[in-house]
Design an enzyme around this catalytic site. Structure first.
Site, PDB file in Angstrom:
ATOM      1  CB  SER A  18      -2.721   2.043   1.400  1.00  0.00           C
ATOM      2  OG  SER A  18      -1.963   3.163   1.050  1.00  0.00           O
ATOM      3  CG  HIS A  22      -6.283  -0.924   0.446  1.00  0.00           C
ATOM      4  ND1 HIS A  22      -5.529  -2.039   0.739  1.00  0.00           N
ATOM      5  CD2 HIS A  22      -5.430  -0.014  -0.067  1.00  0.00           C
ATOM      6  CE1 HIS A  22      -4.259  -1.804   0.436  1.00  0.00           C
ATOM      7  NE2 HIS A  22      -4.176  -0.582  -0.061  1.00  0.00           N
ATOM      8  CE  LYS A  71      -2.909  -3.556  -2.434  1.00  0.00           C
ATOM      9  NZ  LYS A  71      -2.649  -2.411  -3.290  1.00  0.00           N
TER      10      LYS A  71
HETATM   11  C1  LIG Z   1      -1.620  -1.714  -4.009  1.00  0.00           C
HETATM   12  C2  LIG Z   1      -2.150  -0.433  -4.498  1.00  0.00           C
HETATM   13  C3  LIG Z   1      -1.997  -0.038  -5.824  1.00  0.00           C
HETATM   14  C4  LIG Z   1      -1.148  -0.802  -6.791  1.00  0.00           C
HETATM   15  O1  LIG Z   1      -1.715  -1.988  -7.176  1.00  0.00           O
HETATM   16  P1  LIG Z   1      -0.803  -3.184  -7.729  1.00  0.00           P
HETATM   17  O2  LIG Z   1      -1.775  -4.011  -8.458  1.00  0.00           O
HETATM   18  O3  LIG Z   1      -0.180  -3.856  -6.549  1.00  0.00           O
HETATM   19  O4  LIG Z   1       0.223  -2.583  -8.639  1.00  0.00           O
HETATM   20  C5  LIG Z   1      -2.601   1.130  -6.223  1.00  0.00           C
HETATM   21  N1  LIG Z   1      -3.306   1.897  -5.358  1.00  0.00           N
HETATM   22  C6  LIG Z   1      -3.441   1.556  -4.067  1.00  0.00           C
HETATM   23  C7  LIG Z   1      -4.224   2.441  -3.149  1.00  0.00           C
HETATM   24  C8  LIG Z   1      -2.861   0.389  -3.591  1.00  0.00           C
HETATM   25  O5  LIG Z   1      -2.961   0.084  -2.300  1.00  0.00           O
END
Ligand SMILES: *Cc1c(COP(=O)(O)O)cnc(C)c1O
Length: 402
Positions: free
Chosen positions: A189, A217, A249
């Protein structure tokens, strides 16, 4: 600043308040800025100003998609806004089961279970699978929710150097006969690079370790149809034992999921505490997520445009002299060096209506502070050129590039 008790809590809160007010006083506070409107394309209204959004995780540009909005509205009309509690008791709706089937199908897995956030999904899955006496082996750059899940589990928690397969193998050997769970992000990330899935999967097989991959991602980003990292590497559908992802996302909703074989999913449904002790996804969000997976497959042009846009952005920044590290995806680090330079780059970019955000230490190592820009299928070629010119000019003024 006064608190009820003058103790360690007060001390921590005061230290944080000092950092925040220092940033605010120096015009270096970029957080919590409210968006007040979607203006179409990649444009949003922030503090009354029209800005190009370069910090969004909505990689396919699905926020506000008419079909998805309509699905959410219909769900509210039919089911209302809440559920009757936790999934195992009165909280399950046919919508949840439909969504879980849809995700299982999308991820080419036997079954799926959803939770109310990706963060909670990682906490609950890791701590349901492993505990005292077991080993959990995690890439050093894994997301905070994985790290927290590893601590919470009570298992022996060890890390391997980022994407370093020789180091991972050493860790697996150290674990000996213990029960082992290996976890990594698919796309990291902060850096945008991709885990070496063929090598990780090979090692897991060799040492009898479970493999869990966090696809936050990579869903809607990697693979010929956006299905994620197995499709990207052209590997069998059962390469990853626990396929974890988020619905917040590329999928413009909220929630998290894991897809796996039936036996594991059944285990999670009856043993994971976030399923048993936390309320179900609200109807609108479940319906929105369900529709979004359909839209991804119905509108393949979004993935093509995302790839075209990422190429333009990464190559254009490199041409302007920037170091974009090892990214191959929609997350594009723009290396600045010191924290101060990253802040100044952000300030100058935002002043020209390019909404990017900095990442500084301790989130990344000292000296590797950066802009962490993201690109989506919603950006247009000329907007990307403008953003790169703005970032390029800032870089020249600040001596980040020559
Ligand atoms: C954003 C993210 C999460 C958390 O997800 P949410 O639904 O926002 O709680 C978990 N793992 C990774 C790699 C992320 O980028």
């Amino acid at each position: 600043m006064t608190f009820k008790y003058d103790d360690a809590v007060a001390k921590r809160a005061r230290m944080m308040a000092e950092r925040v007010s220092f940033a605010k006083n120096n015009d270096l506070y970029f957080y919590n800025q409210p968006i007040s409107e979607l203006l179409g394309g990649s444009k949003v209204l922030v503090n009354g100003r029209e800005m190009g959004m370069y910090a969004s995780y909505s990689y396919m540009g699905l926020i506000g998609h008419p079909r998805i909005n309509e699905a959410a509205q219909k769900a509210v009309a039919k089911y209302g806004t809440g559920t009757h509690g936790v999934r195992s008791l009165a909280g399950s709706l046919d919508l949840h089961l439909e969504l879980e089937e849809r995700i299982a199908d999308f991820k080419h897995a036997e079954a799926c279970v959803t939770y109310t956030s990706g963060y909670v999904t990682n906490l609950t899955i890791v701590s349901t699978m492993v505990g005292r006496g077991d080993w959990v082996i995690s890439d050093k750059l894994n997301h905070a929710s994985i790290v927290d899940g590893c601590y919470m589990s009570g298992a022996k928690f060890v890390r391997f150097n980022h994407n370093d397969m020789a180091h991972l193998e050493k860790r697996l050997q150290q674990a000996g006969d213990a029960t082992k769970l290996v976890i990594a992000d698919s796309v990291f990330s902060m850096d945008g690079d991709i885990i070496d899935l063929p090598a990780v999967a090979g090692l897991c097989k060799k040492y009898n370790a479970w493999l869990m991959i966090d696809e936050a991602h990579s869903v809607g980003v990697l693979g010929a149809t956006g299905r994620g990292i197995e499709e990207h590497f052209d590997m069998p559908n059962d390469t990853i034992d626990i396929k974890m992802g988020t619905l917040s996302k590329t999928i413009p909703s909220v929630g998290g999921y894991v897809a796996a074989n039936k036996e594991l999913i059944d285990f999670f449904r009856h043993a994971s505490r976030a399923y048993i002790f936390s309320a179900a996804l609200p109807p609108a969000q479940a319906a929105a997520a369900n529709e979004a997976f359909k839209v991804i497959l119905d509108e393949p042009w979004r993935l093509e445009k995302l790839h075209k846009n990422s190429d333009q952005f990464i190559n254009g920044l490199k041409d302007r002299g920037f170091d974009t590290m090892l990214t191959e995806t929609a997350i594009v680090p723009v290396l600045c060096g010191t924290d101060e330079k990253a802040y100044a780059m952000t300030q100058k970019s935002q002043a020209k209506d390019v909404f990017v955000l900095p990442v500084v230490s301790p989130a990344v190592p000292d000296g590797l502070a950066r802009l962490r820009a993201t690109i989506t299928a919603n950006h247009e070629t000329e907007d990307i050129e403008y953003a790169m010119d703005v970032i390029g000019d800032a870089g020249k003024e600040l001596g980040v590039v020559s």
